[in-house]
Design a protein around this motif. Structure first.
Motif, PDB file in Angstrom:
ATOM      1  N   ASP A  67      22.987  42.593  46.780  1.00 32.98           N
ATOM      2  CA  ASP A  67      21.789  41.971  46.207  1.00 32.98           C
ATOM      3  C   ASP A  67      22.155  40.801  45.309  1.00 32.98           C
ATOM      4  O   ASP A  67      21.527  39.729  45.369  1.00 32.98           O
ATOM      5  CB  ASP A  67      20.984  43.003  45.398  1.00 32.98           C
ATOM      6  CG  ASP A  67      20.250  43.993  46.289  1.00 32.98           C
ATOM      7  OD1 ASP A  67      20.111  43.698  47.499  1.00 32.98           O
ATOM      8  OD2 ASP A  67      19.845  45.053  45.785  1.00 32.98           O
ATOM      9  N   LEU A  68      23.155  40.982  44.473  1.00 32.74           N
ATOM     10  CA  LEU A  68      23.574  39.898  43.583  1.00 32.74           C
ATOM     11  C   LEU A  68      24.190  38.755  44.376  1.00 32.74           C
ATOM     12  O   LEU A  68      23.986  37.572  44.053  1.00 32.74           O
ATOM     13  CB  LEU A  68      24.573  40.429  42.551  1.00 32.74           C
ATOM     14  CG  LEU A  68      25.019  39.433  41.471  1.00 32.74           C
ATOM     15  CD1 LEU A  68      23.821  38.900  40.692  1.00 32.74           C
ATOM     16  CD2 LEU A  68      26.019  40.089  40.537  1.00 32.74           C
ATOM     17  N   ALA A  69      24.919  39.077  45.433  1.00 31.36           N
ATOM     18  CA  ALA A  69      25.575  38.038  46.227  1.00 31.36           C
ATOM     19  C   ALA A  69      24.569  37.082  46.854  1.00 31.36           C
ATOM     20  O   ALA A  69      24.871  35.900  47.069  1.00 31.36           O
ATOM     21  CB  ALA A  69      26.432  38.683  47.319  1.00 31.36           C
ATOM     22  N   ARG A  70      23.354  37.567  47.143  1.00 30.81           N
ATOM     23  CA  ARG A  70      22.345  36.687  47.750  1.00 30.81           C
ATOM     24  C   ARG A  70      21.891  35.587  46.790  1.00 30.81           C
ATOM     25  O   ARG A  70      21.312  34.593  47.224  1.00 30.81           O
ATOM     26  CB  ARG A  70      21.153  37.534  48.211  1.00 30.81           C
ATOM     27  CG  ARG A  70      21.430  38.290  49.512  1.00 30.81           C
ATOM     28  CD  ARG A  70      20.176  38.947  50.058  1.00 30.81           C
ATOM     29  NE  ARG A  70      19.919  40.229  49.417  1.00 30.81           N
ATOM     30  CZ  ARG A  70      20.416  41.389  49.842  1.00 30.81           C
ATOM     31  NH1 ARG A  70      21.224  41.416  50.891  1.00 30.81           N
ATOM     32  NH2 ARG A  70      20.124  42.518  49.212  1.00 30.81           N
TER      33      ARG A  70
ATOM     34  N   LEU B 104      24.077  33.926  44.958  1.00 34.60           N
ATOM     35  CA  LEU B 104      25.250  33.092  44.735  1.00 34.60           C
ATOM     36  C   LEU B 104      25.509  32.219  45.955  1.00 34.60           C
ATOM     37  O   LEU B 104      26.087  32.665  46.948  1.00 34.60           O
ATOM     38  CB  LEU B 104      26.472  33.979  44.445  1.00 34.60           C
ATOM     39  CG  LEU B 104      26.312  34.969  43.276  1.00 34.60           C
ATOM     40  CD1 LEU B 104      27.517  35.886  43.181  1.00 34.60           C
ATOM     41  CD2 LEU B 104      26.089  34.232  41.967  1.00 34.60           C
ATOM     42  N   LEU B 105      25.091  30.983  45.867  1.00 38.22           N
ATOM     43  CA  LEU B 105      25.293  30.056  46.975  1.00 38.22           C
ATOM     44  C   LEU B 105      26.540  29.205  46.776  1.00 38.22           C
ATOM     45  O   LEU B 105      27.073  28.653  47.742  1.00 38.22           O
ATOM     46  CB  LEU B 105      24.067  29.145  47.120  1.00 38.22           C
ATOM     47  CG  LEU B 105      22.734  29.884  47.335  1.00 38.22           C
ATOM     48  CD1 LEU B 105      21.593  28.886  47.434  1.00 38.22           C
ATOM     49  CD2 LEU B 105      22.808  30.763  48.574  1.00 38.22           C
ATOM     50  N   ASP B 106      26.987  29.093  45.544  1.00 42.53           N
ATOM     51  CA  ASP B 106      28.117  28.240  45.198  1.00 42.53           C
ATOM     52  C   ASP B 106      28.876  28.923  44.050  1.00 42.53           C
ATOM     53  O   ASP B 106      28.262  29.620  43.237  1.00 42.53           O
ATOM     54  CB  ASP B 106      27.616  26.856  44.751  1.00 42.53           C
ATOM     55  CG  ASP B 106      28.751  25.899  44.472  1.00 42.53           C
ATOM     56  OD1 ASP B 106      29.199  25.857  43.301  1.00 42.53           O
ATOM     57  OD2 ASP B 106      29.205  25.211  45.397  1.00 42.53           O
ATOM     58  N   PRO B 107      30.212  28.715  43.958  1.00 42.36           N
ATOM     59  CA  PRO B 107      30.938  29.334  42.851  1.00 42.36           C
ATOM     60  C   PRO B 107      30.354  29.027  41.475  1.00 42.36           C
ATOM     61  O   PRO B 107      30.420  29.874  40.565  1.00 42.36           O
ATOM     62  CB  PRO B 107      32.356  28.762  42.989  1.00 42.36           C
ATOM     63  CG  PRO B 107      32.505  28.520  44.459  1.00 42.36           C
ATOM     64  CD  PRO B 107      31.141  28.059  44.914  1.00 42.36           C
ATOM     65  N   ALA B 108      29.746  27.848  41.324  1.00 42.04           N
ATOM     66  CA  ALA B 108      29.155  27.492  40.030  1.00 42.04           C
ATOM     67  C   ALA B 108      28.012  28.432  39.663  1.00 42.04           C
ATOM     68  O   ALA B 108      27.693  28.603  38.472  1.00 42.04           O
ATOM     69  CB  ALA B 108      28.658  26.044  40.054  1.00 42.04           C
ATOM     70  N   ASP B 109      27.393  29.078  40.674  1.00 42.00           N
ATOM     71  CA  ASP B 109      26.285  30.001  40.394  1.00 42.00           C
ATOM     72  C   ASP B 109      26.743  31.234  39.613  1.00 42.00           C
ATOM     73  O   ASP B 109      25.924  31.924  38.998  1.00 42.00           O
ATOM     74  CB  ASP B 109      25.625  30.450  41.703  1.00 42.00           C
ATOM     75  CG  ASP B 109      24.934  29.301  42.416  1.00 42.00           C
ATOM     76  OD1 ASP B 109      24.599  28.308  41.747  1.00 42.00           O
ATOM     77  OD2 ASP B 109      24.737  29.396  43.641  1.00 42.00           O
ATOM     78  N   LEU B 110      28.060  31.502  39.612  1.00 46.63           N
ATOM     79  CA  LEU B 110      28.567  32.654  38.864  1.00 46.63           C
ATOM     80  C   LEU B 110      28.349  32.487  37.365  1.00 46.63           C
ATOM     81  O   LEU B 110      28.366  33.472  36.617  1.00 46.63           O
ATOM     82  CB  LEU B 110      30.061  32.858  39.151  1.00 46.63           C
ATOM     83  CG  LEU B 110      30.394  33.521  40.503  1.00 46.63           C
ATOM     84  CD1 LEU B 110      31.871  33.398  40.799  1.00 46.63           C
ATOM     85  CD2 LEU B 110      29.967  34.989  40.502  1.00 46.63           C
TER      86      LEU B 110
ATOM     87  N   LEU C  58      29.884  46.800  47.893  1.00 48.38           N
ATOM     88  CA  LEU C  58      30.355  45.531  47.346  1.00 48.38           C
ATOM     89  C   LEU C  58      30.481  44.513  48.460  1.00 48.38           C
ATOM     90  O   LEU C  58      30.632  44.865  49.634  1.00 48.38           O
ATOM     91  CB  LEU C  58      31.730  45.701  46.676  1.00 48.38           C
ATOM     92  CG  LEU C  58      31.799  46.460  45.345  1.00 48.38           C
ATOM     93  CD1 LEU C  58      33.251  46.611  44.914  1.00 48.38           C
ATOM     94  CD2 LEU C  58      30.990  45.756  44.261  1.00 48.38           C
ATOM     95  N   THR C  59      30.432  43.259  48.084  1.00 46.66           N
ATOM     96  CA  THR C  59      30.664  42.182  49.043  1.00 46.66           C
ATOM     97  C   THR C  59      31.426  41.074  48.342  1.00 46.66           C
ATOM     98  O   THR C  59      31.415  40.970  47.107  1.00 46.66           O
ATOM     99  CB  THR C  59      29.343  41.660  49.623  1.00 46.66           C
ATOM    100  OG1 THR C  59      29.627  40.800  50.719  1.00 46.66           O
ATOM    101  CG2 THR C  59      28.536  40.901  48.571  1.00 46.66           C
ATOM    102  N   GLN C  60      32.103  40.253  49.136  1.00 42.06           N
ATOM    103  CA  GLN C  60      32.886  39.134  48.601  1.00 42.06           C
ATOM    104  C   GLN C  60      32.120  37.844  48.883  1.00 42.06           C
ATOM    105  O   GLN C  60      32.121  37.353  50.003  1.00 42.06           O
ATOM    106  CB  GLN C  60      34.267  39.106  49.261  1.00 42.06           C
ATOM    107  CG  GLN C  60      35.187  38.017  48.739  1.00 42.06           C
ATOM    108  CD  GLN C  60      36.540  38.023  49.438  1.00 42.06           C
ATOM    109  OE1 GLN C  60      36.781  38.818  50.358  1.00 42.06           O
ATOM    110  NE2 GLN C  60      37.427  37.127  49.021  1.00 42.06           N
ATOM    111  N   PRO C  61      31.471  37.276  47.875  1.00 46.06           N
ATOM    112  CA  PRO C  61      30.611  36.123  48.123  1.00 46.06           C
ATOM    113  C   PRO C  61      31.371  34.833  48.429  1.00 46.06           C
ATOM    114  O   PRO C  61      30.836  33.946  49.102  1.00 46.06           O
ATOM    115  CB  PRO C  61      29.810  35.995  46.822  1.00 46.06           C
ATOM    116  CG  PRO C  61      30.664  36.617  45.776  1.00 46.06           C
ATOM    117  CD  PRO C  61      31.395  37.725  46.466  1.00 46.06           C
ATOM    118  N   PHE C  62      32.607  34.716  47.956  1.00 42.95           N
ATOM    119  CA  PHE C  62      33.387  33.499  48.174  1.00 42.95           C
ATOM    120  C   PHE C  62      34.800  33.854  48.622  1.00 42.95           C
ATOM    121  O   PHE C  62      35.360  34.869  48.194  1.00 42.95           O
ATOM    122  CB  PHE C  62      33.453  32.663  46.875  1.00 42.95           C
ATOM    123  CG  PHE C  62      32.096  32.410  46.264  1.00 42.95           C
ATOM    124  CD1 PHE C  62      31.175  31.587  46.910  1.00 42.95           C
ATOM    125  CD2 PHE C  62      31.742  33.010  45.072  1.00 42.95           C
ATOM    126  CE1 PHE C  62      29.919  31.367  46.359  1.00 42.95           C
ATOM    127  CE2 PHE C  62      30.490  32.785  44.509  1.00 42.95           C
ATOM    128  CZ  PHE C  62      29.577  31.958  45.158  1.00 42.95           C
ATOM    129  N   GLY C  63      35.360  33.014  49.462  1.00 45.19           N
ATOM    130  CA  GLY C  63      36.689  33.291  50.010  1.00 45.19           C
ATOM    131  C   GLY C  63      37.837  32.900  49.100  1.00 45.19           C
ATOM    132  O   GLY C  63      38.991  33.212  49.403  1.00 45.19           O
TER     133      GLY C  63
END
Length: 295
Positions: A172-175, A177-183, A249-254
């Motif tokens: 849910d949180l990963a959705r 986060l479109l860009d690392p800056a969104d963290l 859990l999911t990994q939003p960025f590689g």
């Protein structure tokens, strides 16, 4: 009143004679003479003050006292035989005491322990988990799996698995986060290693925001908190594949950053036992088969 010493040999002869129903057959099983059997039975009868057998026209017949004593002895000798068999079976068992970083234990080792036991059934592997703080000698361990740089004075070390860090969070949180800056807009959960988040943002090419989330000393605790939706945690992804497979859990960025690796360590002055050597070879081989980075 003191109890008389139990004549174990005479008791055994009586148990066999009762089971065989014959002094002659008992002598054959015990590989002694019939006279030796008769002597031991007479000795036991003298001790308890009662006859155990009567000779009849139809052969040997137990008395009431004999029938009372027999089942107790039969069960006792059976129990002793089973205990001795277990001791003999364990004679070649080698106990191996290993301290293991909790993250590595839950994320990698535990799911593979059955494979180790099948490969090495004569090794009794005993695991003591810790949060990467371990003293092998003081804790009575043979070896330890630790996370870090491997520079532990007085220890032999073998590199096992690299553990680069990457943000993990709930789906849910990963959705969001479109860009690392969104963290910068979410809570960043922290370990006691304060440089990890700045290093990751630097690798992602983004300015690191103020990191003010809670600090925990366990990656497993960080993963649980992140899975609950409390924020994003910087974790060794390879150790939390089960969480990812379960959808927790999911990994939003590689993007990932090196943080160290897991090592197998033991005191330099300790001679490696066969069990230690077998465990080392199995660990190295299993991690290589999994395709995890190492040396």
């Amino acid at each position: 009143m003191d109890r008389p010493d139990l004549p174990l040999n005479a008791l055994r002869v009586f148990e066999v004679a009762m089971r065989q129903g014959s002094f002659t057959k008992a002598a054959t099983e015990l590989r002694v003479t019939q006279a030796a059997v008769s002597h031991q039975i007479a000795r036991l009868e003298d001790l308890i003050g009662a006859k155990l057998f009567l000779r009849t026209s139809r052969g040997l017949a137990p008395t009431d006292e004999g029938r009372l004593l027999f089942p107790v002895l039969e069960q006792g000798f059976d129990a002793m035989s089973r205990a001795i068999e277990r001791l003999n079976a364990r004679r070649d068992i080698e106990v191996l005491q290993v301290g293991v970083n909790t993250t590595f234990a839950l994320g990698w080792l535990m799911p593979r322990l059955d494979a180790f036991r099948r490969a090495h059934p004569r090794i009794d592997l005993r695991i003591a988990t810790n949060n990467n703080r371990v003293e092998i000698l003081r804790e009575g361990l043979d070896m330890a799996i630790r996370f870090g740089t491997g520079g532990w004075t007085g220890h032999e070390v073998v590199p096992l698995i690299e553990a680069p860090l990457s943000p993990l969070c709930s789906p849910d949180l990963a959705r969001q986060l479109l860009d690392p800056a969104d963290l910068a807009q979410v809570t960043l959960l922290r370990s006691y290693r304060s440089a990890e988040w700045p290093d990751w943002f630097d690798a992602a090419g983004v300015v690191c925001p103020a990191v003010q989330g809670p600090v925990l000393d366990s990656s497993v605790a960080l993963a649980e908190l992140a899975a609950s939706g409390a924020g994003a945690a910087l974790l060794p992804v390879a150790m939390f594949e089960r969480y990812i497979a379960q959808g927790r859990l999911t990994q939003p960025f590689g993007v990932s950053v090196p943080a160290g690796r897991y090592y197998l360590a033991w005191p330099s002055d300790r001679r490696a036992t066969p069990a230690m050597t077998a465990f080392l070879h199995w660990l190295v081989g299993a991690s290589a088969r999994d395709g995890l980075p190492g040396e």
